[in-house]
Write a protein that holds these residues in place. Structure first.
Motif, PDB file in Angstrom:
ATOM      1  N   UNK A  16      -5.586   2.091  -4.659  1.00 42.10           N
ATOM      2  CA  UNK A  16      -5.547   1.875  -3.469  1.00 42.10           C
ATOM      3  C   UNK A  16      -4.833   0.608  -3.080  1.00 42.10           C
ATOM      4  N   UNK A  17      -6.351   0.013  -3.397  1.00 39.84           N
ATOM      5  CA  UNK A  17      -5.778  -1.604  -3.009  1.00 39.84           C
ATOM      6  C   UNK A  17      -5.278  -2.333  -4.082  1.00 39.84           C
ATOM      7  N   UNK A  18      -4.580  -1.853  -5.001  1.00 40.75           N
ATOM      8  CA  UNK A  18      -3.237  -2.350  -5.771  1.00 40.75           C
ATOM      9  C   UNK A  18      -2.258  -1.828  -4.098  1.00 40.75           C
ATOM     10  N   UNK A  19      -1.979  -0.412  -4.261  1.00 40.59           N
ATOM     11  CA  UNK A  19      -0.503  -0.349  -3.507  1.00 40.59           C
ATOM     12  C   UNK A  19      -0.981  -1.431  -1.854  1.00 40.59           C
ATOM     13  N   UNK A  20      -2.020  -1.524  -1.816  1.00 35.47           N
ATOM     14  CA  UNK A  20      -2.008  -2.186  -0.266  1.00 35.47           C
ATOM     15  C   UNK A  20      -1.359  -3.772  -1.025  1.00 35.47           C
ATOM     16  N   UNK A  21      -1.716  -4.290  -2.162  1.00 33.01           N
ATOM     17  CA  UNK A  21      -1.968  -5.653  -2.272  1.00 33.01           C
ATOM     18  C   UNK A  21      -0.028  -5.791  -2.194  1.00 33.01           C
ATOM     19  N   UNK A  22       0.502  -4.633  -3.043  1.00 32.91           N
ATOM     20  CA  UNK A  22       2.478  -4.248  -2.952  1.00 32.91           C
ATOM     21  C   UNK A  22       2.888  -5.058  -1.871  1.00 32.91           C
ATOM     22  N   UNK A  23       2.151  -3.308  -1.299  1.00 36.45           N
ATOM     23  CA  UNK A  23       2.383  -3.501   0.479  1.00 36.45           C
ATOM     24  C   UNK A  23       2.851  -4.609   0.780  1.00 36.45           C
ATOM     25  N   UNK A  24       2.104  -5.196   0.670  1.00 37.78           N
ATOM     26  CA  UNK A  24       1.659  -6.729   1.454  1.00 37.78           C
ATOM     27  C   UNK A  24       2.905  -7.320   1.063  1.00 37.78           C
ATOM     28  N   UNK A  25       2.174  -7.613  -0.246  1.00 37.47           N
ATOM     29  CA  UNK A  25       3.124  -8.400  -1.014  1.00 37.47           C
ATOM     30  C   UNK A  25       5.025  -7.649  -0.172  1.00 37.47           C
TER      31      UNK A  25
ATOM     32  N   UNK B 187       4.575  -0.383 -14.682  1.00 40.39           N
ATOM     33  CA  UNK B 187       4.572  -0.905 -13.968  1.00 40.39           C
ATOM     34  C   UNK B 187       5.015  -0.560 -12.487  1.00 40.39           C
ATOM     35  N   UNK B 188       6.219  -0.244 -13.099  1.00 39.18           N
ATOM     36  CA  UNK B 188       7.682   0.011 -12.309  1.00 39.18           C
ATOM     37  C   UNK B 188       7.192   1.459 -11.471  1.00 39.18           C
ATOM     38  N   UNK B 189       6.613   1.871 -12.402  1.00 43.03           N
ATOM     39  CA  UNK B 189       5.757   2.695 -11.175  1.00 43.03           C
ATOM     40  C   UNK B 189       5.663   2.747 -10.259  1.00 43.03           C
ATOM     41  N   UNK B 190       4.986   1.983 -10.294  1.00 40.14           N
ATOM     42  CA  UNK B 190       4.646   1.653  -8.659  1.00 40.14           C
ATOM     43  C   UNK B 190       5.065   1.858  -7.342  1.00 40.14           C
TER      44      UNK B 190
ATOM     45  N   UNK C 187       4.275   7.621  -1.519  1.00 35.67           N
ATOM     46  CA  UNK C 187       4.772   9.177  -2.138  1.00 35.67           C
ATOM     47  C   UNK C 187       4.103   9.276  -2.957  1.00 35.67           C
ATOM     48  N   UNK C 188       2.388   9.501  -2.379  1.00 32.93           N
ATOM     49  CA  UNK C 188       1.696  10.240  -3.592  1.00 32.93           C
ATOM     50  C   UNK C 188       2.355  11.802  -4.326  1.00 32.93           C
ATOM     51  N   UNK C 189       2.063  12.285  -3.173  1.00 32.50           N
ATOM     52  CA  UNK C 189       2.486  13.658  -3.249  1.00 32.50           C
ATOM     53  C   UNK C 189       4.324  13.417  -3.104  1.00 32.50           C
ATOM     54  N   UNK C 190       4.784  13.268  -3.681  1.00 25.23           N
ATOM     55  CA  UNK C 190       6.408  13.484  -3.805  1.00 25.23           C
ATOM     56  C   UNK C 190       7.339  14.022  -2.838  1.00 25.23           C
ATOM     57  N   UNK C 191       6.867  13.835  -1.561  1.00 25.04           N
ATOM     58  CA  UNK C 191       7.337  14.170  -0.727  1.00 25.04           C
ATOM     59  C   UNK C 191       7.533  12.975   0.569  1.00 25.04           C
ATOM     60  N   UNK C 192       7.371  12.334   0.297  1.00 19.73           N
ATOM     61  CA  UNK C 192       7.442  11.096   1.175  1.00 19.73           C
ATOM     62  C   UNK C 192       8.490   9.640   0.278  1.00 19.73           C
ATOM     63  N   UNK C 193       8.750   9.044   1.542  1.00 17.53           N
ATOM     64  CA  UNK C 193       9.083   7.789   1.649  1.00 17.53           C
ATOM     65  C   UNK C 193       8.756   6.491   0.042  1.00 17.53           C
ATOM     66  N   UNK C 194       9.104   6.773  -1.092  1.00 17.57           N
ATOM     67  CA  UNK C 194       7.997   5.622  -2.258  1.00 17.57           C
ATOM     68  C   UNK C 194       8.967   3.957  -1.477  1.00 17.57           C
ATOM     69  N   UNK C 195       8.095   2.725  -1.537  1.00 16.08           N
ATOM     70  CA  UNK C 195       8.176   2.171  -0.991  1.00 16.08           C
ATOM     71  C   UNK C 195       9.255   1.264  -1.542  1.00 16.08           C
ATOM     72  N   UNK C 196      10.049   1.289  -2.650  1.00 17.84           N
ATOM     73  CA  UNK C 196      11.109   0.964  -2.919  1.00 17.84           C
ATOM     74  C   UNK C 196      12.441   1.287  -2.859  1.00 17.84           C
ATOM     75  N   UNK C 197      12.193   2.761  -1.701  1.00 16.66           N
ATOM     76  CA  UNK C 197      14.055   3.415  -1.295  1.00 16.66           C
ATOM     77  C   UNK C 197      14.628   2.453  -0.081  1.00 16.66           C
TER      78      UNK C 197
END
Length: 160
Positions: A107-116, A129-132, A138-148
């Motif tokens: 989750x620290x990596x997730x937070x870094x990407x979100x902040x960036x 790493x593109x899987x991020x 979108x952990x459960x596959x039901x949410x909006x991923x950051x790249x959308x």
């Protein structure tokens, strides 16, 4: 693949010797996905720092040691927990099998990407790493991923 992160940096803003790049490296990383961008960044005069899950040596994938005689462990400058996004103009995430255990569930990596993303930093994601882009938010596959809704550039077969 080796030109992806460099292209993102060179063409995304006016790069200079003051350009600060962070390379996030998972344990069990792919050697060329670290070494090739690093060589290009050094040639461009960028200031480079490295980060790993822990502030210790990160090891390349065993197959790389066989296929790339120059492959060796990397002593990182920072742990992921020590990274401050504001200290960098761009962040590159090196790929390899290690992305599955050092990036994706972290989750620290997730937070870094979100902040960036929020701060409009240049983000280079190599190979696995593109899987991020699909996992963050979108952990459960039901949410909006950051790249959308964002522009994502893909470079294939860049050696040609």
């Amino acid at each position: 693949m080796k030109h992806l992160a460099l292209l993102l940096l060179i063409f995304s803003f006016s790069a200079s010797a003051n350009t600060r790049v962070l390379m996030m490296i998972p344990n069990d990383f792919m050697w060329p996905e670290y070494s090739e961008p690093r060589k290009a960044y050094e040639a461009a005069g960028f200031k480079i720092k490295t980060a790993g899950k822990y502030k210790e040596l990160v090891e390349p994938d065993r197959r790389n040691v066989r296929d790339y005689p120059e492959a060796k462990p990397v002593a990182v400058d920072l742990s992921f927990d020590e990274v401050k996004v504001d200290d960098y103009d761009a962040i590159t995430f090196v790929g390899g099998n290690g992305a599955w255990h050092d990036f994706f569930p972290n989750l620290k990596v997730h937070d870094l990407v979100k902040e960036a993303f929020a701060k409009n930093k240049i983000i280079g994601l190599l190979c696995s790493s593109t899987g991020l882009l699909g996992l963050i938010g979108n952990w459960d596959g039901q949410q909006k991923p950051i790249a959308e809704g964002r522009k994502v550039v893909e470079v294939l077969n860049s050696k040609k």
